[in-house]
Design an enzyme around this catalytic site. Structure first.
Site, mmCIF file in Angstrom:
data_model
loop_
_atom_site.group_PDB
_atom_site.id
_atom_site.type_symbol
_atom_site.label_atom_id
_atom_site.label_comp_id
_atom_site.label_asym_id
_atom_site.label_seq_id
_atom_site.Cartn_x
_atom_site.Cartn_y
_atom_site.Cartn_z
ATOM 1 N N LYS A 270 0.833 -1.196 0.000
ATOM 2 C CA LYS A 270 0.000 0.000 0.000
ATOM 3 C C LYS A 270 0.871 1.250 0.000
ATOM 4 C CE LYS A 270 -3.946 -1.729 2.762
ATOM 5 N NZ LYS A 270 -4.962 -1.618 1.703
ATOM 6 N N ARG A 344 -10.311 -11.599 2.105
ATOM 7 C CA ARG A 344 -11.143 -12.673 1.545
ATOM 8 C C ARG A 344 -10.425 -14.018 1.604
ATOM 9 N NH1 ARG A 344 -11.392 -9.353 -3.958
ATOM 10 N NH2 ARG A 344 -11.162 -7.698 -2.392
#
Ligand code: BES
Ligand code: MN
Ligand code: ZN
Length: 496
Positions: A270, A344
């Protein structure tokens, strides 16, 4: 902050510090407010008549050094016309809490003798919810002020109020557990220390089991484990069981949480700006933990199983790379296109595990899953995805009643097609469009036909502004909704 309840005997003009009195939306002064008005030569009535104070629900007006009274400050608080529901009383408490928080000495006596015990209990809980502070890393003056100041609540029926406060406070304590966990920095709260805090729930009768890397590998959680490969911290899965139903073998309600204690993105790293906020990426696991605490404290007559996957997502020589293919617990293979879509991967194995192990009556998972849900819904609603209209409706009703925003989003084959992989059974991202929906489609591939809902709480977990029932920061969003979902749908009706 401590709350005490007192019987309505005290003469309100004789109380020092701050006194809070109530007035109805119709301008009707409570007993204590009348006494104050009299002592102050009609000042409260004048303020109401002059319409400078409209006494709407949660409006407050402060009078410094009120005449004829020992108090240094009198706060007049409006009940409004619709303050009859318990949750309205809770919000009113929150607004009174906000007014008290602005004072140098935030302690107070709240005169609520005219309200029903159930409403007084909720009002008390609302004050504590708003006055919550995460002060453990503040030293000196700041530390003394934050969260300080006891509140004494004068009630008509002390015993009934204290009895009603058990459930109201159980919710508050669960929320605070969630907020504490979400607020902790990642050097303090990593998978092992998170698991330790959950082990403490056994004090309240929750059965807690912790599994580490070796066991998870043996079970075959290859999807969850690939997320933590770049971290120095061992991954953990914690299972929390509350068996409160009369029928111990009744199919449980299962609640599953993403507990990424820090998310750098991994190799798909990120940007630096704002990365510190990713200490909240365990927010789903935080809500699951808070719910387990609440149902245990109020001894819910339901079987509830909480499962959290605690993992740190870091870049490293051993970290999962874009393009790696992993085998999940379900046997399905996943091409990891982006290591920042890690939540996920954690949830996939937990959902398989929950259904295999517990055959739940319904499963709800929570996760700070996608930035895209913030683009779609902002910070006002969590995103709801579900294979069941009935469960969706139950969740929407529960959230509505608790004043927590939730909004249902679609699922369909067209979106599911976006996560097809040419090499494996699926890939973990679906491209730029519909990012929250493709994430939900990914999760749905790991659930069978039993009722399931995914709640994306990325936008509601950490709040930039205070609301009536929480200060700025960790909100605890979801504990109240899920607690009500359990109460209204998984417990015998007469116990509600
Ligand atoms: N934890 C983030 C999602 C998130 C974003 C939570 C902002 C709270 C606030 C999640 O793991 C993530 O990084 N998602 C990516 C997915 C993308 C790579 C498909 C995102 O949303 O950018
Ligand atoms: Mn991520
Ligand atoms: Zn994440």
């Amino acid at each position: 902050m401590t709350i005490t309840f007192t019987d309505a005997a005290a003469d309100m003009t004789d109380i020092g510090g701050t006194a809070v009195v109530l007035v109805g939306g119709d301008g009707k002064l409570s007993g204590a407010a009348s006494a104050a008005n009299e002592a102050m030569g009609g000042a409260l009535r004048r303020a109401l008549d002059a319409k400078s104070f409209k006494a709407k629900h949660g409006d407050t007006l402060a009078f410094p050094f009120p005449g004829g009274m020992k108090a240094d400050k009198l706060i007049l608080a409006g009940l409004g016309t619709d303050a009859q529901k318990p949750t309205d009383a809770r919000t009113l408490g929150g607004k009174i809490g906000a007014a008290l928080g602005k004072l140098d000495a935030p302690g107070a006596t709240v005169f609520a003798g005219d309200l029903d015990a159930a409403l007084v209990a909720e009002l008390a809980a609302g004050i504590t919810m708003r006055r919550y502070a995460f002060a453990k890393y503040k030293t000196g003056k700041d530390a003394d002020k934050l969260g300080s100041g006891g509140v004494d609540i004068v009630t008509g029926d002390k015993a009934a109020t204290a009895a009603a406060f058990i459930d109201a406070d159980a919710l508050a304590q669960g929320m605070f557990f969630t907020r504490d966990l979400v607020s902790e920095p990642a050097n303090v709260l990593y998978p092992a220390t998170f698991a330790e805090r959950l082990e403490d729930l056994s004090e309240h009768g929750v059965e807690v089991t912790v599994m580490g890397d070796a066991e998870l590998e043996k079970i075959g959680m290859g999807s969850l484990l690939c997320v933590g490969l770049g971290s120095q911290h061992e991954s953990k899965v914690v299972v929390m069981k509350w068996n409160g139903a009369d029928d111990a073998s009744a199919a449980p309600f299962c609640v599953v949480g993403k507990g990424v204690t820090f998310d750098t993105g991994g190799i798909s790293i990120k940007p630096a700006g704002g990365m510190e906020e990713m200490t909240m990426d365990m927010g789903g696991a935080g809500v699951v933990s808070g719910l387990m605490k609440t149902v245990a404290l109020r001894k819910a007559k339901a079987n509830v199983v909480g499962i959290v996957g605690l993992v740190e997502n870091m870049p490293d020589g051993m970290a999962t790379r874009p393009g790696d293919i992993v085998t999940s617990l379900s046997g399905k293979t996943i091409e990891v296109i982006n290591t920042d879509a890690e939540g996920r991967l954690v949830l996939a194995d937990l959902l398989t595990y929950a259904q295999r192990e517990f055959k739940p009556a319904a499963t709800v998972n929570l996760a700070t899953l996608t930035g895209a849900i913030i683009v779609a819904l902002g910070n006002y609603n969590a995103g709801l995805f579900s294979n069941s209209d009935a469960l969706s409706e139950q969740l929407a009703d529960a959230a509505g009643a608790e004043g927590e925003g939730i909004w249902r989003m679609p699922l369909s084959k067209e979106y599911d097609d976006l996560i097809k992989s040419s090499l494996a059974d699926m890939k973990n991202v679906g491209g730029r469009s519909a990012g929250s929906i493709t994430a939900a489609q990914f999760l749905q591939r790991f659930v069978n036909d039993s009722p399931w809902a995914h709640i994306d709480i990325a936008g509601v977990t950490l709040m930039k502004e205070a609301k009536p029932l929480h200060p700025k920061g960790a909100s605890g969003w979801g504990v109240a909704t899920l607690n009500r979902l359990v109460r209204d749908n998984f417990e015998p009706k007469d116990s509600a």
